[in-house]
Design a protein around this motif. Structure first.
Motif, PDB file in Angstrom:
ATOM      1  N   SER A 262       0.829  -1.200   0.000  1.00  0.00           N
ATOM      2  CA  SER A 262       0.000   0.000   0.000  1.00  0.00           C
ATOM      3  C   SER A 262       0.869   1.257   0.000  1.00  0.00           C
TER       4      SER A 262
ATOM      5  N   HIS B 185      -2.244  -0.658  -4.560  1.00  0.00           N
ATOM      6  CA  HIS B 185      -3.413  -0.905  -3.730  1.00  0.00           C
ATOM      7  C   HIS B 185      -4.190  -2.160  -4.130  1.00  0.00           C
TER       8      HIS B 185
ATOM      9  N   LEU C 221      -5.048  -5.223  -1.700  1.00  0.00           N
ATOM     10  CA  LEU C 221      -6.408  -5.718  -1.494  1.00  0.00           C
ATOM     11  C   LEU C 221      -6.499  -7.212  -1.801  1.00  0.00           C
TER      12      LEU C 221
ATOM     13  N   ALA D 173      -8.856  -5.562   4.250  1.00  0.00           N
ATOM     14  CA  ALA D 173      -9.510  -5.472   2.948  1.00  0.00           C
ATOM     15  C   ALA D 173     -10.416  -4.241   2.889  1.00  0.00           C
TER      16      ALA D 173
ATOM     17  N   TRP E 181      -8.302  -1.049   2.375  1.00  0.00           N
ATOM     18  CA  TRP E 181      -7.741  -0.788   1.046  1.00  0.00           C
ATOM     19  C   TRP E 181      -8.791  -0.755  -0.052  1.00  0.00           C
ATOM     20  N   LEU E 182     -10.022  -1.169   0.260  1.00  0.00           N
ATOM     21  CA  LEU E 182     -11.061  -1.183  -0.765  1.00  0.00           C
ATOM     22  C   LEU E 182     -11.296   0.188  -1.399  1.00  0.00           C
TER      23      LEU E 182
END
Length: 575
Positions: free
Chosen positions: A369, A374, A378, A399, A402-403
């Motif tokens: 990240s 990204h 994820l 999750a 980072w979504l």
């Protein structure tokens, strides 16, 4: 680059945790729990106390919590009063708050016992102090480092009573001959170099040279080093010489190297490590510790050298032995500081098996990240939910973090649902419901509520999810208020409860109060999607300037296109 603390703030998450609970708050029993229905004046007093406490206006916070306690006594409020009394150094209030705590929650507990100790100190009662220390020490199989260090800090605030209180500690430890107890006694005498080093010397005498040095000796040595560095060095060197040829490990020399470096004698400490390497070239314990000591000396090249040799020796053996997982992460951090991100990720990718593989995967997610990768982060988080069922909470939360970086506005809500389906975790499902209702997607929120909460889900989280859902649909409001009052009575500083209560008040056309609750929740634990609810509430209340200002702050803080899109929507400005 985004930092994890910023990224996790998108959902107000920290691994394994939901909103931060009130510190050290005892769990009320059925008999002592406050009534479920809180009156308006009590709610106002508790919220006012929380706001003052957050702003470190402790005297005013005490007054507010005192009012709340008088209106409706509870052990949680009494505990807040005790914390504030200690912070303001008001002995009379400390004694009174302990008495109130005992009256509302008479069941013994460690937190209450420590409060009783503070009360005894405030009352200048040596007998009660000794009794409290004795009771606490009896609960410990060995002397507890952190407790006694904390107790000593408390006693130092009571300068006129320190001597008598220290006598009480010594009395409580009189029959405790564990190495830890010797260390505590050394702490008590840290202003007296001779006595402090005496206890360190006693600890060394009781140590079996065929075993590894204990943490107690390590810390005792450093206390002695602070008080009398020359004597500490002489004691260590004498110990090493006395057992020359008998010591089976380099622990004592490593301790000497660390002590030298902590006294800014880096050259001598690092030279000792080089000499030890010739004697223990294939000893993994030495190599790993040499790396950590080198980092204390800020010699990253030496640390990398020792870690690389260490990992060469562990490649063919059980990766869980001798901190192999930590070594990979340690090496990765060195590469990261040097700007070599590719090598950092390579070091972390080595950990795919063993009991710490899940931890390594989390580290890889963080690193990816930071590298703006990204979608890969994820994907690893989603993979972790399947590969590491014992850590599905953590990977589900990652999750969700980072979504927003890897999804678009059209797919985001359904992607969040799929994460809840995969995680089957109360924490993840609750947060997904919270996000979906903030986006007014009650259709999907209902599905998550009905289909993804595990049967053994914590009632509090599912109740909050149901309340959040009902608030959005303007249904079951009376039952929602009753349960919110109960939750608020138990944890008035809980960010989840404050946010949900804020949404409830806004829906009940009590926007001014609701906005205050939402503001408080965000200050206690920032959450981007709850910020969207606050922006919308401000917008609907005609407070356009405040809504615009908060939206701009949110956009600047997150710098995520998807959050920008939703923030403009909440302002009534469709992008």
């Amino acid at each position: 680059m985004f930092r994890l603390t910023l990224l996790s703030s998108l959902l107000g998450l920290s691994l394994g945790l939901s909103a931060a609970p009130a510190p050290d708050a005892p769990e009320p029993t059925a008999e002592t729990r406050a009534p479920t229905q809180l009156t308006g004046p009590v709610l106002k007093a508790l919220l006012t106390g929380h706001l003052y406490m957050r702003d470190k206006a402790y005297d005013k916070a005490y007054q507010a919590y005192d009012e709340a306690y008088r209106l409706q006594p509870s052990p949680t409020t009494a505990q807040r009063l005790w914390l504030l009394a200690v912070k303001t150094h008001n002995d009379k209030k400390v004694i009174q708050s302990v008495e109130r705590w005992e009256a509302t929650n008479p069941e013994p507990s460690e937190t209450l016992s420590r409060a009783q100790l503070a009360g005894a100190i405030a009352a200048r009662n040596p007998e009660k102090v000794a009794q409290a220390f004795k009771q606490l020490v009896e609960q410990m199989p060995e002397a507890d480092f952190e407790f006694f260090e904390g107790a000593l800090s408390l006693l130092e605030d009571q300068a006129s009573f320190t001597s008598a209180s220290q006598d009480a500690i010594r009395a409580a430890l009189a029959k405790d001959d564990h190495l830890n107890a010797l260390f505590v006694k050394g702490l008590l005498a840290r202003e007296d170099a001779n006595t402090s080093c005496h206890y360190f010397e006693e600890a060394v005498k009781r140590f079996d040279p065929k075993e590894e040095l204990s943490d107690a000796i390590n810390r005792a040595a450093l206390v002695c080093w602070e008080a009398a560095p020359d004597r500490a060095k002489t004691l260590l060197e004498g110990y090493i010489k006395r057992y020359d040829g008998v010591l089976s490990t380099p622990d004592a020399e490593l301790l000497l190297a660390r002590a030298l470096i902590r006294q800014n004698e880096n050259e001598e400490g690092l030279a000792l490590l080089k000499a030890l390497e010739k004697r223990f070239p294939d000893t993994r314990m030495f190599l790993y510790n040499a790396a950590t000591i080198s980092m204390e000396a800020q010699d990253e090249a030496a640390a990398k050298h020792y870690l690389t040799k260490y990992l060469e020796l562990t490649q063919e053996e059980d990766p869980d032995r001798y901190h192999a997982d930590d070594a990979h992460r340690f090496l990765a951090s060195i590469y990261k500081r040097a700007g070599n991100d590719a090598q950092a990720e390579k070091a972390l990718s080595q950990l795919t098996q063993g009991q710490h593989a899940a931890t390594a995967q989390k580290e890889r997610i963080r690193l990816l990240s930071e590298l703006q990768r990204h979608k890969e982060a994820l994907a690893l988080a989603r993979d972790g939910m399947t590969r590491f069922p014992n850590d599905k909470d953590d990977f589900g939360l990652l999750a969700l973090i980072w979504l927003p970086y890897a999804s678009n506005a059209n797919d985001f809500a359904r992607d969040a649902v799929s994460i809840a389906e995969s995680a089957q975790s109360a924490k993840v499902s609750y947060l997904v419901v919270d996000v979906l209702t903030s986006l007014h997607r009650t259709d999907l929120a209902q599905y998550v509520l009905e289909k993804t909460f595990p049967a053994e889900a914590e009632p509090r989280l599912k109740d909050l999810a149901k309340i959040t859902f009902n608030i959005e649909r303007n249904e079951g409001m009376a039952a929602s208020q009753a349960r919110l009052d109960e939750l608020f009575a138990e944890q008035p500083m809980d960010a989840d409860v404050l946010a949900t209560y804020g949404k409830f008040l806004v829906k009940k056309n009590r926007a001014y109060e609701g906005i205050a609750f939402l503001h408080t929740s965000l200050k206690y634990q920032f959450n981007a999607f709850r910020a969207l609810s606050l922006i919308e509430a401000l917008q609907n209340s005609g407070r356009q300037g405040e809504a615009n200002s908060l939206a701009d702050q949110l956009i600047e803080r997150t710098q995520v296109p998807l959050i920008t899109h939703f923030a403009r929507q909440a302002q009534g400005k469709t992008p």
